[in-house]
Design a protein around this motif. Structure first.
Motif, PDB file in Angstrom:
ATOM      1  N   TYR A   1       0.849  -1.371   0.033  1.00  0.00           N
ATOM      2  CA  TYR A   1      -0.060  -0.048  -0.047  1.00  0.00           C
ATOM      3  C   TYR A   1       0.929   1.155   0.030  1.00  0.00           C
ATOM      4  CZ  TYR A   1      -3.261   3.441   1.347  1.00  0.00           C
ATOM      5  OH  TYR A   1      -3.894   4.583   1.123  1.00  0.00           O
ATOM      6  N   PRO A   2       0.679   2.478  -0.889  1.00  0.00           N
ATOM      7  CA  PRO A   2      -0.764   2.557  -1.527  1.00  0.00           C
ATOM      8  C   PRO A   2      -0.473   2.119  -2.958  1.00  0.00           C
ATOM      9  CG  PRO A   2       0.618   4.470  -1.225  1.00  0.00           C
ATOM     10  CD  PRO A   2       1.214   3.504  -0.594  1.00  0.00           C
ATOM     11  N   LYS A   3       0.919   1.787  -3.501  1.00  0.00           N
ATOM     12  CA  LYS A   3       1.155   1.378  -4.909  1.00  0.00           C
ATOM     13  C   LYS A   3       0.196   1.113  -5.696  1.00  0.00           C
ATOM     14  CE  LYS A   3       5.900   1.077  -3.338  1.00  0.00           C
ATOM     15  NZ  LYS A   3       6.978  -0.200  -3.134  1.00  0.00           N
TER      16      LYS A   3
ATOM     17  N   ASN B   1      -9.905  -6.766   2.408  1.00  0.00           N
ATOM     18  CA  ASN B   1     -10.425  -5.445   3.150  1.00  0.00           C
ATOM     19  C   ASN B   1     -11.161  -4.702   2.007  1.00  0.00           C
ATOM     20  OD1 ASN B   1      -8.347  -4.316   1.476  1.00  0.00           O
ATOM     21  ND2 ASN B   1      -7.545  -2.933   2.935  1.00  0.00           N
TER      22      ASN B   1
ATOM     23  N   LEU C   1      -2.775  -5.195  -2.926  1.00  0.00           N
ATOM     24  CA  LEU C   1      -2.257  -4.628  -1.757  1.00  0.00           C
ATOM     25  C   LEU C   1      -2.262  -5.352  -0.569  1.00  0.00           C
ATOM     26  CD1 LEU C   1      -4.250  -2.715  -0.190  1.00  0.00           C
ATOM     27  CD2 LEU C   1      -4.122  -1.092  -2.317  1.00  0.00           C
TER      28      LEU C   1
ATOM     29  N   ALA D   1      -2.386   4.216 -13.767  1.00  0.00           N
ATOM     30  CA  ALA D   1      -1.166   3.396 -13.994  1.00  0.00           C
ATOM     31  C   ALA D   1      -1.482   1.802 -14.325  1.00  0.00           C
ATOM     32  CB  ALA D   1      -0.243   3.165 -12.811  1.00  0.00           C
TER      33      ALA D   1
ATOM     34  N   CYS E   1     -10.716  -3.335  -0.874  1.00  0.00           N
ATOM     35  CA  CYS E   1      -9.997  -1.923  -1.139  1.00  0.00           C
ATOM     36  C   CYS E   1     -10.439  -1.296  -2.514  1.00  0.00           C
ATOM     37  CB  CYS E   1      -8.360  -2.316  -1.002  1.00  0.00           C
ATOM     38  SG  CYS E   1      -7.764  -2.966  -2.870  1.00  0.00           S
TER      39      CYS E   1
ATOM     40  N   ALA F   1      -3.038   1.540  -5.662  1.00  0.00           N
ATOM     41  CA  ALA F   1      -4.284   1.947  -5.549  1.00  0.00           C
ATOM     42  C   ALA F   1      -4.325   3.189  -6.605  1.00  0.00           C
ATOM     43  CB  ALA F   1      -4.594   2.563  -4.142  1.00  0.00           C
ATOM     44  N   ASP F   2      -4.068   2.946  -8.032  1.00  0.00           N
ATOM     45  CA  ASP F   2      -3.559   3.941  -8.941  1.00  0.00           C
ATOM     46  C   ASP F   2      -4.441   3.313 -10.395  1.00  0.00           C
ATOM     47  OD1 ASP F   2      -2.453   5.683 -10.851  1.00  0.00           O
ATOM     48  OD2 ASP F   2      -0.313   5.225 -10.063  1.00  0.00           O
TER      49      ASP F   2
ATOM     50  N   TYR G   1      -9.407  -2.095  -5.354  1.00  0.00           N
ATOM     51  CA  TYR G   1      -8.206  -2.200  -6.665  1.00  0.00           C
ATOM     52  C   TYR G   1      -8.133  -3.705  -6.687  1.00  0.00           C
ATOM     53  CZ  TYR G   1      -7.895   2.967  -6.103  1.00  0.00           C
ATOM     54  OH  TYR G   1      -8.096   4.161  -5.821  1.00  0.00           O
TER      55      TYR G   1
END
Lengths: 236, 590
Positions: free
Chosen positions: B50-52, B237, B248, B58, B239, B54-55, B241
């Protein structure tokens, strides 16, 4: 809350961009915050020429205008995003080997011999030629109504790039690339230069990179209460 | 000739995704020296902290962990009379690359086919009148029984920590599960994920209409899980993504999270990345392989000798490597001879998007596999197929794989740009849900893969060429499913609705994403005349080459392919361990 982006400030921004060479960014300023800290009026494009930049700014301002609810493309630095993406090699993943057959059925997908960088360079040049021909002035000097009429003509291919000597690229393809990048810049994480201060996310209610909702997933039909977080850890 | 030769290994694995990783651990635990060659980069879990991930831009828009068309394009045409053109950008599908392969960024829907799906030809012969189906249809049974394959499904479910509701436990139907599923030897390892608003709305209406919805079987785990290899997964969780992203949170089963962490610690296993295998090298008699040749990071040609070769790249890459290496005879659709390239099938999707002014779906709060589906309209479970003259079916579902804003759905009539688009995003983001179909796709005489005569990859090797289009059978199925979806959608009373289904004159549109469930091309079967592989995924022609992957499916079923790829790979690994090592040679006599 974000500061109000007044239409007079926007007009000033467009006018200054059109009239004077862009002042170079003071060294160190963008580095400190990455692209998130850029001020659009002081940004020096790294891909577009000053003349192209003027056009890009003016088109972005019509694609996602300031009027109405939600921030506009200029308020959110979308042109910075596009300039940076083109500079950073957008489209380097495309298979570009020939032979090319640009008149293939649309369902067989992209068949142009152009990377996005070529599409912008050619598209801007021809759009400005067409605009000059039709209105007697460049796009950025048109009134809002004429700007929208002209963009619609690009979208619907009633502007004929072939008549201007371009063998393959259609106006609608240039329009589509540009519009897609504009929306991407508006809605992507601010680290890429657009969506400044996450204003677009705030407007639509997207929490960004929060990425942990164990307690929220089964709270049905309740608006999520928290604002967005960016990859850099900022909140809005 | 290659200028470098590596040390000998017992097993070389080409492609380190799900199939390659399962083979790696199963054969390494047998004491064999195993080396994997992966054409893409390494993708260690620390890259996805995290957080990579969450993009969206990309990973989703720019396909960060996928193969690029520049390196992995193929060419496409509708019929063999046409000139094929390259997939210059990904559209309908997007294969992965790098360690973990597509298994790193898949959505995590881990569903089995039904017993009817694996015996589809038998079902077709019983349920349809002679001549009722397309004469060019070439569907087949999978060459194993349900009882033979079920233990391998069961084991792979446990590798992944499958979460959901059991439907059929050893023949006893269970409440809340899929009553159409084949009997399971053990229940789902973990309970279902939490339902989102769209799930519960869909489930209520589907139940009221007499269907049998159940939670999408999920490899995003609902609770902490330790799998049979000792790898540990953390509770999802939600997220948001997931599909197209690496996890993540260590919650999505992937080769990394369930296998590679373990096998990497074994001294008799190693792997090389950015190692692009360009051919399998055969002995002069073409009955066995001596190893493989690859281009390494420094662009040198390297020979890797091996006693066993496992081709476990993505489906396309496996078929292409067989064609480039002269393993088996290329398929010819005119004479219907040859086996490599036949029975290629894709699949279709479609559905309706429903907009509700006053409902907040919070689509960002979701797991990849979040959704409810029903299997009532799959082969053998409904009677209209035989009545109306089409074969096949679909899972009909409301899923919420991700809720990121780029490309978010807007009601029909919303402007594509300007103030109207902007305000449309403000008004409608987070206020829509889908009711969707994922369909079967039959195989046909004229749908196949071969090498393109014109276009080459950056290493000068010909691209794979795909000849494929929709057939009347698949289009009729779409029109039939449309009625069901629109009926459900109508019952939900949305403020606005948009729909996306194929019409009877639709061509396959390679620009719109469907899924990367491409199958066939090097299929498993009972005869070397019409299949490339035997039931143990062993090449009929070169007995020390095994080819696990979606390439082995003789047609596509409505279930997502990963569960079956896992099961058939484990079935093959067991045959290698128990039979082939003792007595190397064909495991099935032709």
């Amino acid at each position: 809350m974000s500061s109000k982006f007044t239409s007079s400030r926007r007009t000033l921004l467009l006018a200054s961009a059109a009239a004077v060479p862009i002042v170079a960014l003071p060294l160190g300023q963008p580095k400190a915050e990455g692209l998130e800290g850029v001020t659009l009026s002081r940004y020096q494009p790294v891909f577009f020429s000053p003349a192209e930049w003027t056009f890009v700014m003016a088109v972005c301002d019509r694609f996602i205008p300031a009027e109405g609810r939600g921030p506009g493309a200029l308020e959110t630095n979308v042109p910075v995003f596009i300039d940076q993406q083109l500079h950073e090699g957008l489209g380097s993943d495309i298979y570009l080997q020939g032979p090319h057959k640009p008149d293939a059925p649309a369902t067989l997908g992209f068949q142009l011999p152009y990377a996005p960088q070529d599409t912008y360079r050619i598209g801007i040049k021809l759009a400005q030629q067409a605009c000059q021909k039709q209105f007697g002035k460049p796009f950025e000097q048109l009134g809002e109504k004429d700007k929208d009429t002209f963009l619609t003509a690009l979208q619907k291919n009633t502007v004929d790039f072939a008549a201007l000597g371009e063998p393959t690229l259609k106006a609608s393809q240039f329009f589509g690339q540009f519009l897609g990048d504009t929306k991407n810049g508006y809605l992507a994480d601010p680290k890429y230069g657009g969506n400044k201060d996450m204003k677009a996310w705030v407007a639509i209610g997207f929490p960004g990179a929060r990425a942990a909702y164990t307690e929220w997933v089964d709270q049905h039909n309740r608006p999520y209460p928290l604002g967005p977080v960016s990859l850099s850890g900022k909140r809005a | 000739m290659p200028n470098i030769t590596n040390d000998d290994v017992d097993v070389v694995i080409v492609g380190l995704g799900w199939a390659g990783s399962l083979m790696a651990i199963e054969l390494a635990r047998e004491g064999l020296k195993v080396r994997a060659l992966e054409r893409g980069p390494d993708r260690p879990p620390e890259d996805f902290a995290y957080p990579k991930p969450a993009d969206q831009y990309a990973y989703n828009t720019r396909n960060k962990v996928f193969a690029t068309p520049r390196e992995a394009a193929l060419t496409v045409r509708y019929t063999r009379e046409e000139t094929a053109l390259p997939t210059r950008k990904w559209g309908a599908f997007a294969p992965g690359t790098g360690v973990g392969g597509s298994g790193l960024h898949w959505t995590g829907v881990l569903i089995r086919p039904t017993p009817t799906d694996i015996k589809l030809k038998t079902y077709a012969d019983q349920a349809y009148k002679k001549g009722q189906l397309d004469a060019d249809m070439r569907i087949k049974d999978f060459p194993f029984t349900w009882d033979e394959i079920e233990p391998h499904f069961d084991f792979f479910d446990k590798v992944c920590g499958l979460s959901g509701n059991t439907g059929n436990l050893r023949g006893e139907l269970q409440p809340g599960g899929d009553p159409f599923e084949g009997p399971r030897s053990s229940p789902y390892p973990l309970p279902a994920l939490k339902d989102t608003l769209n799930n519960s709305m869909f489930k209520d209406v589907a139940t009221r209409l007499g269907y049998h919805p159940f939670p999408n079987p999920s490899a995003n785990v609902s609770q902490a899980w330790t799998n049979p290899y000792g790898a540990q997964l953390a509770p999802c969780n939600y997220c948001g993504y997931c599909s197209k992203y690496p996890c993540l949170n260590y919650s999505k089963a992937s080769p990394q999270t369930t296998i590679l962490d373990v096998v990497k610690r074994m001294p008799n296993f190693d792997y090389k990345v950015n190692a692009n295998v360009i051919r399998v090298d055969l002995h002069a008699d073409k009955k066995t392989a001596k190893g493989v040749t690859y281009i390494d990071e420094q662009q040198r040609e390297v020979f890797q000798p091996a006693k066993i070769v496992i081709l476990s790249s993505f489906q396309f890459a496996n078929v292409r490597l067989m064609l480039l290496s002269g393993i088996g005879k290329p398929y010819d659709p005119i004479s219907e001879t040859g086996t490599i390239g036949r029975n290629y099938a894709f699949l279709s999707n479609g559905g309706a998007t429903l907009f509700f002014k006053d409902k907040h779906f919070n689509p960002f709060a979701t797991a990849g596999a979040t959704g409810e589906m029903f299997n009532d309209i799959s082969p053998g479970n409904f009677q209209d197929g035989p009545k109306l003259g089409f074969i096949g079916g679909a899972k009909i579902h409301s899923s919420q794989a991700t809720g990121t804003p780029i490309g978010a759905a807007l009601p029909p009539g919303t402007p594509q740009w300007g103030k109207g688009w902007k305000e449309g995003m403000v008004d409608w983001y987070g206020h829509s849900m889908g009711v969707s179909i994922t369909t079967t796709c039959m195989s046909y005489r004229g749908h196949y893969l071969d090498l393109d005569p014109t276009y080459k990859d950056p290493w000068g090797q010909p691209l794979l060429r795909m000849t494929f289009n929709w057939r009347e059978n698949e289009l009729k199925l779409q029109r039939y499913l449309r009625e069901i979806v629109l009926k459900i959608a109508g019952e939900l009373k949305p403020d606005a609705i948009s729909e996306n289904f194929l019409k009877m004159d639709s061509n396959w549109d390679i620009t719109k994403y469907v899924s990367t469930h491409n199958v066939g091309g090097a299929i498993m079967g009972t005869s070397p005349h019409d299949s490339a592989l035997n039931r143990y995924l062993q090449s009929w022609d070169v007995h020390n080459v095994f080819v696990p992957g979606g390439n082995a499916f003789p047609q596509n079923f409505q279930a997502n392919p990963t569960a079956t790829i896992g099961a058939i790979t484990l079935f093959a690994a067991e045959a290698i361990k128990k039979q082939y090592l003792k007595n190397p040679g064909p495991l099935v006599q032709a």
